[in-house]
Structures are given as structure tokens and as C-alpha cells.
Motif scaffolding. Structure first.
Motif, PDB file in Angstrom:
ATOM      1  N   GLY A  77     -23.212 -11.196 -21.655  1.00  0.00           N
ATOM      2  CA  GLY A  77     -24.365 -10.450 -21.190  1.00  0.00           C
ATOM      3  C   GLY A  77     -24.241  -8.983 -21.547  1.00  0.00           C
ATOM      4  N   GLY A  78     -25.348  -8.403 -22.018  1.00  0.00           N
ATOM      5  CA  GLY A  78     -25.343  -6.996 -22.399  1.00  0.00           C
ATOM      6  C   GLY A  78     -26.055  -6.095 -21.415  1.00  0.00           C
ATOM      7  N   GLY A  79     -26.675  -6.699 -20.388  1.00  0.00           N
ATOM      8  CA  GLY A  79     -27.362  -5.886 -19.392  1.00  0.00           C
ATOM      9  C   GLY A  79     -28.515  -5.115 -20.005  1.00  0.00           C
ATOM     10  N   ALA A  80     -28.768  -3.947 -19.473  1.00  0.00           N
ATOM     11  CA  ALA A  80     -29.842  -3.088 -19.967  1.00  0.00           C
ATOM     12  C   ALA A  80     -29.466  -1.632 -19.736  1.00  0.00           C
ATOM     13  CB  ALA A  80     -31.163  -3.403 -19.255  1.00  0.00           C
ATOM     14  N   PHE A  81     -30.006  -0.758 -20.549  1.00  0.00           N
ATOM     15  CA  PHE A  81     -29.726   0.666 -20.419  1.00  0.00           C
ATOM     16  C   PHE A  81     -30.326   1.207 -19.126  1.00  0.00           C
ATOM     17  CE2 PHE A  81     -31.433   5.034 -21.492  1.00  0.00           C
ATOM     18  CZ  PHE A  81     -30.248   5.680 -21.170  1.00  0.00           C
ATOM     19  N   ASP A  82     -29.487   1.885 -18.354  1.00  0.00           N
ATOM     20  CA  ASP A  82     -29.904   2.492 -17.093  1.00  0.00           C
ATOM     21  C   ASP A  82     -29.581   3.977 -17.168  1.00  0.00           C
ATOM     22  OD1 ASP A  82     -30.366   3.369 -14.546  1.00  0.00           O
ATOM     23  OD2 ASP A  82     -29.114   1.869 -13.543  1.00  0.00           O
ATOM     24  N   GLU A  83     -30.623   4.807 -17.235  1.00  0.00           N
ATOM     25  CA  GLU A  83     -30.410   6.244 -17.407  1.00  0.00           C
ATOM     26  C   GLU A  83     -29.768   6.900 -16.194  1.00  0.00           C
ATOM     27  OE1 GLU A  83     -34.931   7.679 -16.127  1.00  0.00           O
ATOM     28  OE2 GLU A  83     -34.227   7.892 -18.191  1.00  0.00           O
ATOM     29  N   THR A  84     -29.725   6.199 -15.052  1.00  0.00           N
ATOM     30  CA  THR A  84     -29.030   6.749 -13.889  1.00  0.00           C
ATOM     31  C   THR A  84     -27.530   6.507 -13.956  1.00  0.00           C
ATOM     32  OG1 THR A  84     -29.249   4.741 -12.531  1.00  0.00           O
ATOM     33  CG2 THR A  84     -31.066   6.329 -12.472  1.00  0.00           C
ATOM     34  N   GLU A  85     -27.095   5.676 -14.898  1.00  0.00           N
ATOM     35  CA  GLU A  85     -25.674   5.350 -15.028  1.00  0.00           C
ATOM     36  C   GLU A  85     -25.058   5.909 -16.303  1.00  0.00           C
ATOM     37  OE1 GLU A  85     -22.734   1.413 -14.783  1.00  0.00           O
ATOM     38  OE2 GLU A  85     -24.920   1.226 -14.571  1.00  0.00           O
ATOM     39  N   TYR A  86     -25.858   5.959 -17.379  1.00  0.00           N
ATOM     40  CA  TYR A  86     -25.351   6.412 -18.667  1.00  0.00           C
ATOM     41  C   TYR A  86     -26.188   7.588 -19.149  1.00  0.00           C
ATOM     42  CZ  TYR A  86     -23.056   1.865 -18.607  1.00  0.00           C
ATOM     43  OH  TYR A  86     -22.301   0.773 -18.255  1.00  0.00           O
ATOM     44  N   VAL A  87     -25.512   8.530 -19.822  1.00  0.00           N
ATOM     45  CA  VAL A  87     -26.211   9.729 -20.266  1.00  0.00           C
ATOM     46  C   VAL A  87     -27.140   9.440 -21.433  1.00  0.00           C
ATOM     47  CG1 VAL A  87     -24.444  10.482 -21.933  1.00  0.00           C
ATOM     48  CG2 VAL A  87     -25.865  12.189 -20.769  1.00  0.00           C
ATOM     49  N   SER A  88     -26.889   8.365 -22.166  1.00  0.00           N
ATOM     50  CA  SER A  88     -27.717   8.033 -23.321  1.00  0.00           C
ATOM     51  C   SER A  88     -27.580   6.554 -23.633  1.00  0.00           C
ATOM     52  CB  SER A  88     -27.289   8.847 -24.550  1.00  0.00           C
ATOM     53  OG  SER A  88     -26.000   8.452 -24.970  1.00  0.00           O
ATOM     54  N   ARG A  89     -28.486   6.061 -24.467  1.00  0.00           N
ATOM     55  CA  ARG A  89     -28.391   4.671 -24.911  1.00  0.00           C
ATOM     56  C   ARG A  89     -27.115   4.448 -25.720  1.00  0.00           C
ATOM     57  NH1 ARG A  89     -31.000   0.005 -25.621  1.00  0.00           N
ATOM     58  NH2 ARG A  89     -30.780  -1.100 -27.612  1.00  0.00           N
ATOM     59  N   SER A  90     -26.715   5.433 -26.502  1.00  0.00           N
ATOM     60  CA  SER A  90     -25.488   5.293 -27.288  1.00  0.00           C
ATOM     61  C   SER A  90     -24.273   5.099 -26.388  1.00  0.00           C
ATOM     62  CB  SER A  90     -25.290   6.526 -28.174  1.00  0.00           C
ATOM     63  OG  SER A  90     -26.277   6.587 -29.177  1.00  0.00           O
ATOM     64  N   GLN A  91     -24.208   5.863 -25.296  1.00  0.00           N
ATOM     65  CA  GLN A  91     -23.072   5.697 -24.388  1.00  0.00           C
ATOM     66  C   GLN A  91     -23.101   4.326 -23.730  1.00  0.00           C
ATOM     67  OE1 GLN A  91     -22.721   7.771 -20.478  1.00  0.00           O
ATOM     68  NE2 GLN A  91     -20.970   8.784 -21.419  1.00  0.00           N
ATOM     69  N   TYR A  92     -24.298   3.864 -23.379  1.00  0.00           N
ATOM     70  CA  TYR A  92     -24.442   2.520 -22.817  1.00  0.00           C
ATOM     71  C   TYR A  92     -23.956   1.463 -23.809  1.00  0.00           C
ATOM     72  CZ  TYR A  92     -27.144  -1.826 -22.429  1.00  0.00           C
ATOM     73  OH  TYR A  92     -27.538  -3.126 -22.436  1.00  0.00           O
ATOM     74  N   LEU A  93     -24.347   1.571 -25.080  1.00  0.00           N
ATOM     75  CA  LEU A  93     -23.915   0.598 -26.076  1.00  0.00           C
ATOM     76  C   LEU A  93     -22.412   0.678 -26.323  1.00  0.00           C
ATOM     77  CD1 LEU A  93     -26.905   0.913 -28.554  1.00  0.00           C
ATOM     78  CD2 LEU A  93     -26.363  -1.050 -27.088  1.00  0.00           C
TER      79      LEU A  93
END
Length: 504
Positions: A77-93
């Protein structure tokens, strides 16, 4: 690996099932296939598999199941980007890549193919996260061999640059993690000034080196000498040049890096709680080494000079005391009111050397150091503070920050000319004061002190980055994945590599 479409919506489950079964039916494929199942809205998006004893696959980040023949295909599972947890989509990935690496490492899986085609940028961020996570036990672990690395459009994805940047990032973390001293009987190993100088000479193109007190005295580097007076080893100023053979410019960009191999505070000795992690006070120098390693491995076509300002701020009978006067490399006299404000002293000499000897007409001069905790107070850590008089230079730094996914986040602080004079002394015969209470914040005061070393003709080519306050050292790496110990985070390498490859 599949990232589906840019809008985050998953492919039809039946289409995926047919694709997976077709892939599993291929003969001679003894390498596991990896599929990442994302959910744009963080819902438990499950789909049934056409097998006896129906199973469900979850898109929750980190959930792992095997399908289509037992252990042929690993679905995470890859979940989804959450801007309250990660500063950017790149950091989430990157975090997705880190999770995937952990899952594969736990299962002793060292080879895998990607099932599906991610887009280029997203795949690069995931791969970077995997490579960086390979350092998660404090030393290099086995790197996953990733096959069939293609992305949308069927073009080859060149992982060389991603791997080069990850190796540079992990080198920075390793250098930060090495203690100043490792004691065994009468032997003392560890990363001291002179050992770091030896490392630089072995790994890079050292074009000038002043690593004994006589050489530094002849140079006139009073700031660096004053900080390292009480140390058993001499401080050092080392110039390293990177210039690719195909580089088209003779004018370099210059990075002046603070490298305090250990900081006790000197006469203004730190309390024990503040001193225990002061090995990381050489982080700017470690970031510079990581950047140079990245350039070398990626064959970056740029021209960069790094001025390493190295010392150990020790306590001893030869130390400089609070209130002493120090004559700097440009002949200015500094009232040293605080020996724990040592970073700006070594960087000042480094800036003068850069402008007068190493590169008088550089495209830019950047100083970096773990100088103050202002950034941590303002943003809670993980964000450096950048200063620049010229807005274009500041915008370039911001653009590099955006292009690298803000995984090395910086905040550009306006340059207020009203505080330019706060660093100057009113005492006759004294030019500057290295630390005093003024209307400027601690971080801004450092910038204005260093700005005093910049000639008028270079003012619009100077920028400073303050990285103190836990940005470069802590219990999380730059993907925001937690660690069980304090370590170098890897902050800064991607940002500096991008910045200097543009300007060098």
C-alpha cells in the motif's frame, strides 16, 4: 511498480488482476515483482483477487500482501499524500520508498522488478527514498537491485543520478555520525580535523591546503587560528575544486563551509546537555563533501570551489577568552565577546580567502554553517534560514528548493538594511563584535557579521544559509521516517547539488 495516473485514481481492479496474472505466467521469472497500490483519498481501497479464499489488498501505507502465485508479486500500500504530514509530495514518495525498502530488507529480498510504469519524477523520488533508507542502521546496507527501470513513455529511467545523489546524501550522514573520538586503550580514532583533511585529499581535488598553524599564520587566518588555539590538532583551511572536463565556464561558484569537528564552546563552555551532540557541528562541511561526491559520481558539468573551514573549539590553556581581540584575514579587528560564536569566525576568514585568492570573480559565494537555533525556534526544525541581498539569487535558491521537493527546506529571510551596522563596534581600534544583543535575531546577526566580509562588488553574489537547531541531526531522516537513534538526517545535499550545478 505502479503509480497509476497523475490524478491518483487507481486502475480498474479487473484490469490490474489480468495484468498481474499475465505477468506471473511468464516463464523463467524468478525475481519478485513489486507493485505499489496508491489511494488518492487515503481510503481502504481494496480489490478482490480471483483466487480460492478471496484476499483483499489494502492501499494503507506499508501494508504488504503477496498475490498471483504465492510470492510472485509483492503489493504494498502506498497510501496518499497528506500535506499535514509531509512538506511535499516528493518527501511523501521518499517515505513510500523508505517503507518499501524496509519491507524488502525484512524479507531478505535483494532483487526486484517494477510492475507497472510510474512517471519519471515520482519514480526518482521513490528510488531516492529507498537508497537513502539503505543507510537506516547507521551504515551502508545492501542496495536493492532494481530491474526493468522504465517509466511512462517506455523510455529508460537513468537511475545513475538518483543513486549518485543518494550516495552523496548517505556519505554526509556517515561523516556526521562518526564521533570526534573513538578511544581504545592509548589509541584515539574518530573524525578529527587532520583525518578529515586526509579524507578530502584522498577523495577530491584539493587545490590548496593550509593545515598547520604556521601556514595559517602566514596566510593571516586569525579567525580560524583563534578558534582552534586550544586544540591538540591544528585547524585547517582547505580548498577543493570540482571542474568537469566538459564544463564551459572558467568562473566557479564558491561554497564556504563551516567544519567544527567538535564544539565545546571554548571559554564560553557549553553545558553537558548542549555539548553531547556537538560532533554534528561539522555538518556544513559534511554536506559539501556529499555534494562533491554527488558531482563526481554523476559527472556533473559544473565548476565549483569549496572552502572547508575546519577547527575544533576546545577548552585549554591556550584558548581565546571572551573579550579578547582577534585580527582576521582581512586585517579587521574583532571583539570576540563569545567564544561559542566560533562558526562565524572561521567562515569570515573563509569568505575573505575565497574573494582574494580562490575565486575573486565567482558567480556566487555561499556560506553555510550550524550557527544558531533560530530556525528551530521559528519552524521547529527541518528548515534552514537563507539570506541574500539580491532577490534573484534568493529566487534561485527558492527554485532549487522547489525542484528538489523541499526535502531540504529553506526559508528565505528578507535582508533588512537597517540591521547592517549592528555588528560594528564603537570601541576605538575595533571594527566588529562577533556577538551582542541587538534588534537583529541571532541568525540575522551571523549573516550581517559575514556580510561585513563581502566586498561591495560581491554583495549581490552572496547568500548565507543557517542550518542550526536539529535540521541536520535527529531521529528522522529527510523522508520523515523515524529512526531508533540520533543520526545525520541527510539534509542539504540535494539542495546544494542543484544550486551549484546551476550556478557553477
Amino acid at each position: 511498480m505502479s503509480l497509476f495516473h497523475k490524478n491518483g485514481k487507481a486502475k480498474d481492479a479487473s484490469a490490474f488482476t489480468n495484468f498481474a496474472l499475465k505477468k506471473a505466467a511468464l516463464k523463467g521469472n524468478d525475481v519478485i515483482d513489486v507493485f505499489i497500490y496508491f489511494d488518492e483519498h487515503e481510503k481502504a481501497t481494496n480489490f478482490p483477487l480471483p483466487r480460492t479464499g478471496r484476499k483483499f489488498i489494502s492501499s494503507k501505507l506499508g501494508d504488504v500482501n503477496f498475490m498471483a502465485g504465492g510470492n510472485d508479486i509483492l503489493v504494498m500500500g502506498g497510501g496518499a499524500f497528506d500535506e499535514t504530514e509531509y512538506v511535499s509530495r516528493s518527501q511523501y514518495l521518499m517515505a513510500v520508498g523508505a517503507k518499501l525498502y524496509d519491507e524488502l530488507e525484512d524479507r531478505k529480498i535483494t532483487k526486484a522488478n517494477w510492475l507497472g510504469m510510474p512517471n519519471h519524477n515520482d519514480f526518482g523520488a521513490i528510488a531516492y527514498g529507498m537508497y537513502v533508507r539503505s543507510f537506516n542502521n547507521g551504515e551502508e546496507q545492501s542496495l536493492l537491485e532494481m530491474g526493468n527501470c522504465t517509466y511512462v513513455g517506455r523510455s529508460e529511467l537513468k537511475l545513475d543520478r538518483v543513486l549518485a545523489q543518494a550516495i552523496g546524501t548517505n556519505l554526509t550522514r556517515m561523516l556526521i555520525n562518526i564521533p570526534h573520538g573513538v578511544h581504545m586503550g592509548n589509541e584515539q580514532n574518530g573524525l578529527t580535523v587532520q583525518r578529515f583533511v586526509m579524507y578530502l585529499k584522498k577523495q577530491f581535488n584539493v587545490t590548496a591546503c593550509f593545515n598547520n598553524r604556521e601556514q595559517l599564520a602566514n596566510l593571516g587566518a586569525g579567525g580560524i587560528l583563534s578558534v582552534g588555539r586550544a586544540s591538540a590538532e591544528s585547524p585547517a583551511l582547505v580548498e577543493v575544486t570540482y571542474c568537469h572536463e566538459d564544463c564551459t565556464t572558467d568562473t566557479p561558484a564558491v561554497y564556504v563551509a563551516k567544519g567544527m569537528m567538535y564544539d565545546s564552546g571554548g571559554a564560553a563552555v557549553k553545558p553537558a546537555g548542549s555539548m553531547k551532540n556537538m560532533k554534528y557541528d561539522m555538518s556544513a562541511a559534511a554536506i559539501a563533501a556529499g555534494m562533491l561526491e554527488t558531482f563526481k559520481r554523476a559527472n556533473a558539468k559544473c565548476h565549483v570551489k569549496v572552502i572547508f573551514c575546519l577547527a575544533e573549539n576546545a577548552v585549554g590553556q591556550n584558548m581565546v577568552y571572551n573579550g579578547d581581540h582577534v585580527v582576521m584575514l582581512d586585517g579587521k579587528k574583532v571583539h570576540n565577546t563569545n567564544t561559542d560564536a566560533e562558526g562565524r569566525m572561521v567562515l569570515y576568514d573563509g569568505l575573505i580567502y575565497a574573494q582574494t585568492q580562490a575565486a575573486p570573480h565567482a558567480t556566487c559565494y555561499l556560506t553555510m554553517g550550524t550557527l544558531t537555533s533560530t530556525g528551530k525556534v521559528m519552524f521547529g526544525g527541518r528548515c534552514g534560514l537563507a539570506y541574500a541581498k539580491d532577490q534573484r539569487l534568493g529566487h534561485t535558491l527558492n527554485a532549487c528548493n522547489d525542484d528538489t521537493g523541499r526535502i531540504n527546506d529553506v526559508f528565505l529571510v528578507p535582508d533588512d538594511p537597517r540591521t547592517d551596522n549592528v555588528v560594528y563596534s564603537g570601541e576605538p581600534g575595533v571594527d566588529l563584535v562577533n556577538s551582542q544583543s541587538t534588534v537583529a535575531s541571532g541568525s540575522e546577526y551571523c549573516y550581517k557579521f559575514l556580510k561585513a566580509a563581502i566586498s561591495e562588488s560581491n554583495r549581490n553574489r552572496y547568500t548565507h544559509v543557517d542550518i542550526g537547531g536539529g535540521i541536520v541531526f535527529g531521529k528522522k531522516d529527510i523522508s520523515e521516517e523515524p529512526l531508533s537513534y540520533e543520526s545525520g538526517t541527510g539534509w542539504g545535499v540535494a539542495l546544494m547539488a542543484d544550486f551549484f550545478s546551476r550556478l557553477g
